[in-house]
Design a protein around this motif. Structure first.
Motif, PDB file in Angstrom:
ATOM      1  N   GLY A  29     -40.959  75.700  47.738  1.00  0.00           N
ATOM      2  CA  GLY A  29     -41.803  76.720  47.084  1.00  0.00           C
ATOM      3  C   GLY A  29     -41.235  77.231  45.923  1.00  0.00           C
ATOM      4  N   ARG A  30     -39.967  77.586  46.028  1.00  0.00           N
ATOM      5  CA  ARG A  30     -39.061  78.018  44.942  1.00  0.00           C
ATOM      6  C   ARG A  30     -37.540  77.385  45.051  1.00  0.00           C
ATOM      7  N   HIS A  31     -36.889  77.910  44.111  1.00  0.00           N
ATOM      8  CA  HIS A  31     -35.491  77.328  44.092  1.00  0.00           C
ATOM      9  C   HIS A  31     -34.626  78.199  45.212  1.00  0.00           C
ATOM     10  N   VAL A  32     -33.377  77.577  45.611  1.00  0.00           N
ATOM     11  CA  VAL A  32     -32.614  78.359  46.599  1.00  0.00           C
ATOM     12  C   VAL A  32     -31.281  78.009  45.926  1.00  0.00           C
ATOM     13  N   GLU A  33     -30.366  79.163  46.345  1.00  0.00           N
ATOM     14  CA  GLU A  33     -28.984  79.099  45.817  1.00  0.00           C
ATOM     15  C   GLU A  33     -28.023  79.481  47.073  1.00  0.00           C
ATOM     16  N   VAL A  34     -27.131  78.387  47.386  1.00  0.00           N
ATOM     17  CA  VAL A  34     -26.113  78.780  48.282  1.00  0.00           C
ATOM     18  C   VAL A  34     -24.664  78.993  47.928  1.00  0.00           C
ATOM     19  N   THR A  35     -23.871  79.567  48.058  1.00  0.00           N
ATOM     20  CA  THR A  35     -22.262  79.417  47.694  1.00  0.00           C
ATOM     21  C   THR A  35     -21.447  79.432  48.901  1.00  0.00           C
ATOM     22  N   GLY A  36     -20.328  78.869  48.827  1.00  0.00           N
ATOM     23  CA  GLY A  36     -19.473  78.520  49.879  1.00  0.00           C
ATOM     24  C   GLY A  36     -18.530  77.753  49.410  1.00  0.00           C
ATOM     25  N   LYS A  37     -17.252  77.520  50.511  1.00  0.00           N
ATOM     26  CA  LYS A  37     -16.190  76.655  50.191  1.00  0.00           C
ATOM     27  C   LYS A  37     -16.109  75.226  50.491  1.00  0.00           C
ATOM     28  N   GLY A  38     -15.629  74.312  50.087  1.00  0.00           N
ATOM     29  CA  GLY A  38     -15.521  72.995  50.272  1.00  0.00           C
ATOM     30  C   GLY A  38     -14.635  72.544  51.355  1.00  0.00           C
ATOM     31  N   LEU A  39     -15.120  71.875  52.218  1.00  0.00           N
ATOM     32  CA  LEU A  39     -14.172  71.522  53.416  1.00  0.00           C
ATOM     33  C   LEU A  39     -12.976  70.755  52.885  1.00  0.00           C
ATOM     34  N   HIS A  40     -13.106  69.927  52.234  1.00  0.00           N
ATOM     35  CA  HIS A  40     -11.893  69.101  51.629  1.00  0.00           C
ATOM     36  C   HIS A  40     -11.179  69.472  50.589  1.00  0.00           C
ATOM     37  N   SER A  41     -11.889  70.093  49.503  1.00  0.00           N
ATOM     38  CA  SER A  41     -11.494  70.417  48.383  1.00  0.00           C
ATOM     39  C   SER A  41     -10.794  71.921  48.625  1.00  0.00           C
ATOM     40  N   GLY A  42     -11.417  72.712  49.353  1.00  0.00           N
ATOM     41  CA  GLY A  42     -10.967  73.958  49.642  1.00  0.00           C
ATOM     42  C   GLY A  42     -11.609  74.815  48.311  1.00  0.00           C
ATOM     43  N   LYS A  43     -12.331  74.438  47.510  1.00  0.00           N
ATOM     44  CA  LYS A  43     -12.833  74.782  46.222  1.00  0.00           C
ATOM     45  C   LYS A  43     -14.099  75.712  46.704  1.00  0.00           C
TER      46      LYS A  43
END
Length: 322
Positions: A29-43
């Protein structure tokens, strides 16, 4: 019969029948935004998921890289990607896509555009991305999707599109040593998974079945199951350049001698349930043009992983093409 034998059998017989799912294709219905760390890259990275037209399917869009995109398709899976599923096209690579795609497929987001931005990175030539691991499950992806809600997708001309589902007509399987994935014809999607970690007493041998698997059973029984690992294998994985972002906050860790290091588990069979979560994400890569990826079948897997899941998906993909 190994993978090559299964592929030969599929080329001589169309084992998929396409039928109406009884609903129209959907999008957010609308855009979503999620931020977090990568498991393998750590970035750290930010994922933005946007509504998309009917028939467009799911794809990763990298506008910073000359408007290049990668469809969420088995045709773009990188072989020999350890401990995760990676999509690759030319110079672009996006890894650990399985939890996000699992949530999108299971909740019915048939069409969407996915963007990933590497945070705190000014290198414009960096063409490698990773979907954040979050808590190690699909729970936060499902929550973001539910918060955005779903709507019926329309195409560029304002028309809705019927969502088709693939139905398996004949059994098919792939096998490697004592590991296998097999699917039998069924009116409903059911998944049964078995694992064997007999060397790790706290995990042991487990089986779990979801029958049928729909959005409600997925959300209640599968989505919150976290990825897991054996503590004694952690150092080796780090020496291989993996799990740089791994922690007790995004995985459940079990020691051979001490048992679970960060209890409690969310389910007694949480590791086995997480394997189903991964399988849903990996088989979602069979989706195309906004139709269902997972076949209506009873799928039984034992001691599988992303590589074997991909082999099975490739087998089914041969029939999808015919």
């Amino acid at each position: 019969m190994g993978l090559s034998g299964a592929l030969r059998a599929l080329k001589s017989s169309n084992i998929i029948s396409w039928k109406s799912s009884g609903r129209f294709q959907q999008t957010l219905g609308r855009h979503v935004e999620v931020t977090g760390k990568g498991l393998h890259s750590g970035k750290e990275s930010t994922v933005m998921i946007w509504p998309e037209y009917a028939g467009k399917g799911r794809y990763f869009d990298f506008r910073s890289s000359k408007n290049h995109s990668i469809p969420a398709s088995i045709d773009f899976v990188l072989q020999n990607s350890p401990l995760c599923t990676t999509l690759f096209s030319e110079r672009l690579k996006v890894q650990t896509v399985e939890h996000l795609l699992s949530a999108l497929e299971a909740t019915g987001v048939d069409n969407c555009r996915i963007q990933i931005f590497n945070n705190n990175n000014n290198n414009e030539d960096d063409c490698s991305f990773e979907v954040p691991i979050l808590d190690g499950s699909a729970k936060k992806w499902v929550e973001a999707i539910e918060d955005a809600s779903l709507v019926e997708a329309i195409d560029e001309w304002g028309n809705k599109s019927e969502r088709l589902s693939p139905y398996l007509i004949e059994p098919v399987y792939v096998q490697k040593n004592d590991s296998f994935v097999v699917a039998f014809p069924s009116d409903k999607l059911c998944i049964t998974y078995g694992i064997d970690f007999s060397q790790v007493r706290a995990i042991g041998r487990q089986w779990f079945s979801v029958a049928p698997l729909d959005d409600n059973s997925y959300i209640k029984e599968i989505a919150s199951s976290r990825t897991f690992c054996v503590y004694e294998e952690v150092e080796l994985m780090r020496q291989m350049g993996l799990i740089k972002g791994g922690s007790l906050d995004n995985a459940i860790v079990c020691s051979v001698s001490k048992g679970w290091l960060n209890p409690p588990l969310r389910f007694s069979e949480e590791p086995c349930r997480h394997k189903i979560l991964d399988l849903v994400g990996d088989l979602s890569l069979l989706a195309r043009f906004g139709n269902q990826g997972l076949p209506a079948a009873h799928i039984v897997a034992y001691k599988g992983g992303h590589s074997l899941h991909a082999d099975f998906a490739h087998c089914l993909n041969e029939s999808f093409r015919s």
